[in-house]
Every structure is written in structure tokens, then in C-alpha cells.
Design an enzyme around this catalytic site. Structure first.
Site, PDB file in Angstrom:
ATOM      1  N   ASP A 134      42.517  38.091  59.062  1.00  0.00           N
ATOM      2  CA  ASP A 134      42.813  38.278  57.643  1.00  0.00           C
ATOM      3  C   ASP A 134      43.802  37.186  57.249  1.00  0.00           C
ATOM      4  O   ASP A 134      44.109  36.302  58.051  1.00  0.00           O
ATOM      5  CB  ASP A 134      43.382  39.687  57.384  1.00  0.00           C
ATOM      6  CG  ASP A 134      42.974  40.210  56.000  1.00  0.00           C
ATOM      7  OD1 ASP A 134      43.308  39.543  55.006  1.00  0.00           O
ATOM      8  OD2 ASP A 134      42.302  41.251  55.927  1.00  0.00           O
ATOM      9  N   HIS A 145      39.933  36.582  52.202  1.00  0.00           N
ATOM     10  CA  HIS A 145      40.848  37.049  53.262  1.00  0.00           C
ATOM     11  C   HIS A 145      40.931  36.045  54.412  1.00  0.00           C
ATOM     12  O   HIS A 145      40.980  36.436  55.575  1.00  0.00           O
ATOM     13  CB  HIS A 145      40.399  38.418  53.782  1.00  0.00           C
ATOM     14  CG  HIS A 145      40.702  39.538  52.821  1.00  0.00           C
ATOM     15  ND1 HIS A 145      41.918  40.158  52.762  1.00  0.00           N
ATOM     16  CD2 HIS A 145      39.942  40.131  51.863  1.00  0.00           C
ATOM     17  CE1 HIS A 145      41.906  41.098  51.819  1.00  0.00           C
ATOM     18  NE2 HIS A 145      40.715  41.092  51.255  1.00  0.00           N
ATOM     19  N   GLU A 200      36.752  41.529  48.487  1.00  0.00           N
ATOM     20  CA  GLU A 200      37.848  40.999  47.675  1.00  0.00           C
ATOM     21  C   GLU A 200      37.945  39.477  47.717  1.00  0.00           C
ATOM     22  O   GLU A 200      39.015  38.920  47.920  1.00  0.00           O
ATOM     23  CB  GLU A 200      39.178  41.617  48.142  1.00  0.00           C
ATOM     24  CG  GLU A 200      39.216  43.116  47.976  1.00  0.00           C
ATOM     25  CD  GLU A 200      40.517  43.744  48.455  1.00  0.00           C
ATOM     26  OE1 GLU A 200      41.020  44.611  47.730  1.00  0.00           O
ATOM     27  OE2 GLU A 200      41.006  43.373  49.528  1.00  0.00           O
TER      28      GLU A 200
END
Ligand SMILES: [Zn+2]
Length: 784
Positions: free
Chosen positions: A210, A285, A349
Site C-alpha cells: 500500500d 495505493h 480508490e
């Protein structure tokens, strides 16, 4: 005997009795989690002792490994040694645990089993080794809790006679652990896998990369772990308030797993019938990736591994060919390490603002005839899927991979509610349900005022337990695409094993039962009853679980007819006696027992606790202020925002404070607009002070009122200003706070009180979202 204190340092007398009476003849209560499909209880007992042999009727290596794990547990707390042995003939009739894997065991499926305990022997049957392994996990729970506490050494163990037939409702029973936000050592990961296996869960979803760290060694790209595995140590600061890394600061916090360590772990998990699904999160990410190799970013500038919060410029570039060469070589290594069927691409995201500015991305959109950046993401996922499929694996990703078109063979993990899962199932794709409202184990599991500072928002144990992985509105055929359910423990607030355990337990047991036991066989009171007994097992292992189901929740309302405040108390666990005091002292076993609602007419401090086994876990303290405007109607315009619905504005005089959860329905929310109201006290009353309760949570755009004015009137026509208070906003306040602003004045006899609160209007300069609309949240007007 060593005494382990639990998380709160409280010792429970009744638990002692249980510990010390754990003698050889003590038989366990039958409280199995997850609940077996069919269970019959007999009257006799089977005695496990040095006479007992442990026989496998089939020469199967996987089965043998699973049996060995079981015997290790027995041997730790027994004076005798139990070892599994393969024997095709001369199988004893008595004093034996016998496992056979039937050729024609279709009724068991891959993971089902039967377990038959009589006073003579224990007989386990299954079609596959996994089923036999799960029978042994059930068997573990038929022993008294002391079995798994190595402090006890016994000559023999008694097990109640039972007849069980059992198999799971779903084939995917998973849990995610995020080791990117905070690195966790392998020893902790192994324990996590043990917990999954104990409760018959079979997927360990390992969130390995991440923005805040890359955790898997890649030999072809050494910088991924030399650079990408390390960030600046800001662990003493709240996650959302951490600054970006300044130049000169050393990146010392982090770690990674070598390929050999991972291979060993994969074997460790496989021995326990747990498959590891690795996740390399992309194309968003990815700040740790582009900090290591800026050439796969859109602009190629130097990046740093993120330190906390939410990163924004964190994508790899799907416009450049070099990105796909990079992914292909990384996946060559990663997919070799994990023999399981699935690779998780993340895909969530993804902030596409860089793609909009990037000439390579725009060129790709043009060349491929794509409509927009969503389709560019879909192009990216589809290309990576081909790489994954080439390795004979399947691709799974978060529900954002639906946007711009789902890759042809992809499986979807539905996290933003159930919508994505429903859509994908209807399109004929497999789905795993992990909606954040039921499955996010990083959310706070009780009253935020009683919980440690881990997590955000709220997800109660009972909510997790109530989940049905088959969403409403699917046909039977579509429902077959629901592979199962998964809990997700994200790592923003998980700094170590203690944090992990606290958030996992006991909610993991609820996830396990949701995945294993059919919905129509599950019942909350029955679960908490079994859970309580299982908490003793966790106590014995020294696991500090959350005792939040014993928390006392206090609710109340001003009752106009009675002219008093009606108090209602409850616990999530329905059978916990609540005791309370109103004199400020801590409740004890001698304190008043709560037996339904009651009224109070004057201010007091309520202290209440749920009592189990003669002790309590936590005290709920509630300051109840009964003031002169309590229960009185107020005149105000409806300018509050319906995004946070409330019945009416009378909640501003109902003596109830809001909580730190701004969505709890106890806050009147004003977006950009001001607030004013008039309270009619009914008759002329001496007044010396007015207070306004508000919430401050700047990260959610919620600011204090800029200014509060109070006006007084005897006749309701002519008002005199009694005072005014300005509130200075400090952008340093990153925490959530419930506050009041106070306006005092010399005692004045009045009938009408007017209060005005000025909204800050917009987020001030210096705030992360400067210029956006500011919110003002109000809960109570106190008149004294
Ligand atoms: Zn780009």
C-alpha cells in the site's frame, strides 16, 4: 498457578473457580463455534489418556500434518504423548481416535465431516483431509478450556459423548490482514493463521502493499523492499495527523518478508487448510511502489513512502509500457510464491487526477479508443488479468474494478456495501461479500467513550453476527456466485499484536460463524451464550479481546408527561445483569439492579456496569444534566441538513448529548448556515448561564461555531443581548471532541431565551480542505 490479568487488569473470582476445578474428571460444556449443522448430545464420556491411540486409516500426508497439529495441542497439556499413526489393519475397538477419509463420502463435500464420540472411541469421517481437520477443531472445543493453557498438565481428559454432522455454508471464509500500514512480524502472522484454522476459516487475505509500505521481497526489483518497505516513524501521532516525510528524516519504521519466509508461511497455512491470497494493490495505493521505482509513475518525479493519512498522488502509470513490464516481472515472482488459485489486484480508490494530466495516459486512452480514465483503469485491470490467467490463476479485486467494465474472468470483492457484489453476481461473476458495514474489523466495536483509541466509526459484534452473505434480490442461480464472506482488518491503527487481537476478538468468531453456519441456524442469544464459554479459552491463551458486548449503553429522553428524564440501559449481550449508582460511587454487586426504565428529576452522575461471574469489565459514566430548559419546546427554522436526519429540533432540549460518532442521530447538522432558536421557559425564571453543546471533528469538516450570542426577553418581543462568545479554531485539533461554549451573565428573570450560533462557513485556510463548506453540529442548549 500463574494468574493472567486481562486487558483491564481485572480478575474475576468465578473464573478462578473454573480454572482450579479443571481437574481430570471435569467435562467441558458443549459450546462450539462455529455452530455445527447437526449435534446430538449423549450421556457418557470418552476418556483420553495414555491408553488412547490415534489412528489414521488412510495413508495421506496432508491428513497426517493436520493430525499432528492436533496432537501437539494435546501433548502440551498432558502427561502422556499422543501421536498419529497410519494403520490399515488391527485397528483397536476401544481407547482410540480413529480418522477415516471415505472414498464415497459425497455427503461431506470437501470440508464436511462427522464426529462420533462414544465412551469407547472417537470416530471421525470425512471425504477429504480438510473435513477431518475441521472435525479435530471441533474436538478441541469439546475439551475443557484448560486444555489449551499449558499451565495445566493432566493425566487424562474427558470429552462428552456427541454425534455431529457438519459442513460449511460457504466455501470462502476469509479474513484480511493489512501489514502495509504497520508491519507485523511473521510470528504474529502465524498466530493469525492459527486463529483462522481454529474457527474453520480457510482464506488468509494478505494485504502486502500500500502507500505506507511494500512488504514482499522481489529479487528483480530490490528497491521495493530497500526503499519501499520503510517509512518515517510517526507512530506516536494519530494516523490522520501525520505530516509528510521531510528531507533529512530517516525512514526506519517497517520491514518485509523474504521469499523463503513466505514459502514457509504458505506451507504453515496449507497444513492448517488455510489458503493465502496475496494482494498487491494497484494501480492506486501505490506510493511505496513509485517511491521505489519512480519510472512507473506518471510524472517520474521522486516520491517518498507515505507516512499516514490518505495519499493522493499514489498511482502507477497505465500509459507507459514499462509499467506492464514491471508488473509482469513482479507477478512472475509473487505468483510463484503463492500456490493458491487467486491473486488479489486491489484496484480500489484509484485517484485518477494524475492520469488526466499525464501525456502517456492520455495517449493510451486515444490509441485504445477509451472513453475516459475509468475505462483506462478497466484496460489496466484487464491487461493484468491476462498476466494472472497466464499463470493459471484467477484475478480478484475490490468492487471499483467494476468501473469502466469488469475484466472478463474477474472475481469481485464487494466492500462498499453490497451493490458491487450484487451487480457482479448478476453479470455471472463470482463474488466475495465483505461490506464495510458488516465486515470491517478495523471499526470501533462499542461505545467510543469506553473503547481504546483504535479504529473509527462503529461496527458492533451483533451487527457482524447479523450478516447474511447472500444479498437480497439475487435469484438462486445468481446467489450461487456468492463464494462467501470475509472480515477485513485494515492496519491504520494496528501497531502490534495486542491491537490486532483486540480488534479481531471476538468479532472474528462472528465472521467464522456467518461463513460456516447457515443463516437459519444462527441466533444471537445462542451465539453469545456459546461465545462466553469460548472467551474463557481466549483468557487462557492470554488474548486480550474486546469485552464490548458487556458495555452498558445508556439512552434516555425527556418525558413531558412525567416531567422527568427517562433512562433506559442495555448491553449488547442480552443476559447481562446491569447494576448502577447515582451517587458517584462505582457500582458493585450490592448496587441497585436495573430492572427496566426509571426516571430522574435532577442532575446526577450515573455509573453503570454489566456484571458477569461476579465481576464487571467496564463502567459507563454518564453525566446527566437536568436544566431549566429540559423538555421545553423551542422555536427554530428548519435549516439543519437532512443528510444527518433527526426527528425535530426538540433534541436540543432533551438532556441527551451526542457521541463522537457524528452519524449517531443525536446531532443537528448545519452546512455553512447559521443557527438560531428561541426557548420559552413558560414563566419568568431566574437565569444565569446558557451553554451550547457542539462537536469538533475537523477531518470531517465539522468546526466549532465561530461565535455564539445569547439574548434574553421577558415578553418575547423586546430582547436584550446578555453575552457573546467567540471560539478560536485551532487547526492543531486533529482529535474528535464534544464540547460546550458557555455564556454567563448576572442573574436575570426572563421567560424567553434566544440563542444564535454563527457557522464558520468554509474550512479556513491552512485546513486540508480549505474553501470547502464547513459544518456545525449541535446537540443541546443548557439553560441554568
Ligand atoms: Zn500516466
Amino acid at each position: 498457578m500463574k494468574i493472567r490479568l486481562n486487558f483491564f487488569g481485572i480478575i474475576f473470582p468465578a473464573f478462578f473457580i473454573l480454572f482450579s476445578s479443571c481437574t481430570t474428571e471435569k467435562t467441558a460444556e458443549i459450546k462450539i463455534i462455529p455452530k455445527p449443522l447437526l449435534l446430538e448430545i449423549g450421556t457418557g464420556t470418552f476418556k483420553l489418556s495414555r491408553k488412547t491411540s490415534f489412528v489414521l486409516a488412510d495413508d495421506n500426508k496432508t491428513l497426517f500434518e493436520g493430525a499432528k497439529i492436533f496432537s501437539q495441542i494435546i501433548n502440551k497439556s498432558s502427561s502422556f504423548v499422543l501421536e498419529p499413526e497410519y494403520r490399515s489393519e488391527e485397528i483397536p475397538e476401544k481407547h482410540v481416535i480413529l480418522i477415516s477419509v471415505e472414498e464415497n463420502g459425497e455427503k461431506y463435500g470437501t470440508e464436511g465431516y462427522s464426529l462420533n464420540v462414544t465412551s469407547d472411541r472417537i470416530m471421525i469421517k470425512a471425504a477429504k483431509p480438510a473435513g477431518a481437520f475441521y472435525a479435530l477443531q471441533t474436538l478441541r472445543q469439546l475439551f475443557p478450556p484448560g486444555l489449551e493453557d499449558s499451565l495445566f498438565i493432566s493425566d487424562s481428559w474427558s470429552i462428552p459423548e456427541v454425534k455431529i454432522f457438519d459442513k460449511p455454508a460457504f466455501k470462502w471464509r476469509g479474513d484480511l490482514l493489512d501489514v502495509s500500514r504497520h508491519f507485523l512480524p511473521l510470528e504474529v502472522i502465524r498466530k493469525n493463521i492459527d486463529y483462522l484454522a481454529t474457527y474453520k476459516m480457510n482464506v488468509f487475505h494478505w494485504h502486502l502493499t500500500d502507500d505506507q509500505g511494500w512488504r514482499v521481497q522481489i529479487k528483480g526489483y530490490p528497491e521495493l523492499t530497500e526503499v519501499g518497505a520503510w517509512r518515517v516513524d510517526y507512530n506516536d501521532m494519530p494516523w490522520w495527523g501525520r505530516p509528510a516525510q521531510k528531507s533529512g528524516e530517516k525512514a526506519t519504521y517497517g520491514g518485509f518478508y523474504t521469499q523463503q519466509e513466505i514459502k514457509d508461511l504458505v506451507k504453515y497455512a496449507a497444513d492448517r487448510f488455510v489458503t493465502i491470497v496475496p494482494e498487491i494493490d494497484m494501480p492506486g495505493h501505490s506510493q511505496a511502489t513509485i517511491a521505489s521505482y519512480p519510472e512507473v509513475s506518471c510524472d517520474g518525479r521522486p516520491y517518498k513512502v507515505a507516512t499516514g493519512g490518505v495519499a493522493s498522488d499514489n498511482t502507477i502509470c497505465p500509459g507507459k509500457e514499462i509499467t506492464f513490464e514491471f508488473i509482469e516481472r513482479v507477478l512472475d515472482e509473487v505468483l510463484d510464491l503463492f500456490p493458491g488459485e487467486y491473486f488479489h489486484i486491489g484496484g480500489d480508490e484509484c485517484n485518477k487526477s494524475q492520469w488526466k494530466k499525464c501525456p502517456d495516459c492520455q495517449e493510451r486512452i486515444k490509441k485504445e479508443g477509451l472513453q475516459n480514465e475509468h475505462e483506462l483503469q478497466s484496460y489496466f485491470i484487464t491487461r493484468v488479468e491476462k498476466i494472472v490467467n497466464k499463470h493459471g490463476k484467477r484475478l480478484i479485486g475490490w468492487d471499483e474494478i467494476l468501473e469502466g467494465g469488469l475484466a472478463p474472468n474477474a472475481t469481485l470483492m464487494s466492500w462498499r456495501g453490497e451493490k458491487g457484489g450484487i451487480a457482479a453476481a448478476k453479470m455471472g461473476h463470482d463474488v466475495v461479500m465483505t461490506p464495510n458495514t458488516y465486515c470491517y474489523l478495523d471499526l470501533i466495536q462499542g461505545d467510543p467513550e469506553l473503547e481504546p483509541p483504535l479504529g473509527y466509526s462503529q461496527l458492533l459484534l451483533s451487527t457482524v453476527y447479523s450478516y447474511d452473505p447472500i444479498p437480497k434480490g439475487l435469484t438462486e442461480g445468481e446467489a450461487r456466485h456468492v463464494l462467501g464472506v470475509q472480515g477485513n482488518l485494515w492496519g491504520e491503527s494496528i501497531q502490534n499484536e495486542t491491537d490486532m487481537n483486540y480488534m479481531l476478538f471476538p468479532r472474528l468468531l462472528a465472521v467464522a460463524e456467518v461463513g460456516w453456519t447457515p443463516k437459519n441456524k444462527r441466533e444471537w442469544d445462542d451465539f453469545t451464550d456459546r461465545l462466553e464459554y469460548n472467551l474463557l479459552r481466549l483468557d487462557n491463551k492470554g488474548i486480550d479481546y474486546a469485552p464490548s458486548m458487556y458495555n452498558v449503553w445508556v439512552e434516555g429522553n425527556w418525558d413531558e408527561d412525567k416531567g422527568g428524564y427517562r433512562l433506559i440501559m442495555k448491553t449488547e449481550h442480552n443476559r447481562v445483569p446491569i447494576r448502577y449508582t447515582l451517587d458517584g460511587s462505582d457500582p458493585t454487586m450490592q448496587s441497585e439492579l436495573y430492572d427496566g426504565s426509571f426516571f430522574i428529576n435532577e442532575s446526577c452522575v450515573l455509573k453503570a456496569a454489566g456484571f458477569m461471574n461476579g465481576g464487571h469489565r467496564r463502567i459507563t459514566i454518564k453525566e446527566l444534566r437536568i436544566h431549566k430548559a429540559a423538555g421545553l419546546p423551542l422555536i427554530t427554522e428548519k435549516t439543519w441538513n437532512d443528510r444527518f436526519p433527526v426527528e425535530n429540533a426538540s433534541m436540543l432540549t432533551d438532556c441527551n448529548r451526542g457521541s463522537t460518532d457524528f452519524k449517531d442521530g443525536k446531532w443537528l447538522a448545519y452546512e455553512k448556515v447559521d443557527f438560531s432558536a428561541i426557548i420559552d421557559l413558560g414563566r419568568e425564571t431566574p437565569v444565569t448561564k446558557v451553554e451550547l453543546g457542539y462537536l469538533e471533528q475537523q477531518r470531517q469538516f465539522i468546526f466549532p461555531p465561530e461565535r455564539v450570542d445569547v439574548w434574553l426577553s421577558a415578553d418575547g418581543m423586546n430582547y436584550t443581548k446578555a453575552g457573546s462568545e467567540r471560539i478560536d479554531v485551532s487547526l492543531e485539533n486533529t482529535e474528535i471532541a464534544i464540547r460546550t461554549v458557555e455564556i454567563s451573565f448576572p442573574s436575570t428573570k426572563v421567560r424567553y431565551v434566544k440563542i444564535f450560533a454563527k457557522n464558520t462557513g468554509i474550512c479556513p485556510s491552512g485546513h486540508k480542505w480549505a474553501g470547502r463548506n464547513a459544518w456545525m453540529f449541535l446537540d443541546e442548549i443548557f439553560v441554568e
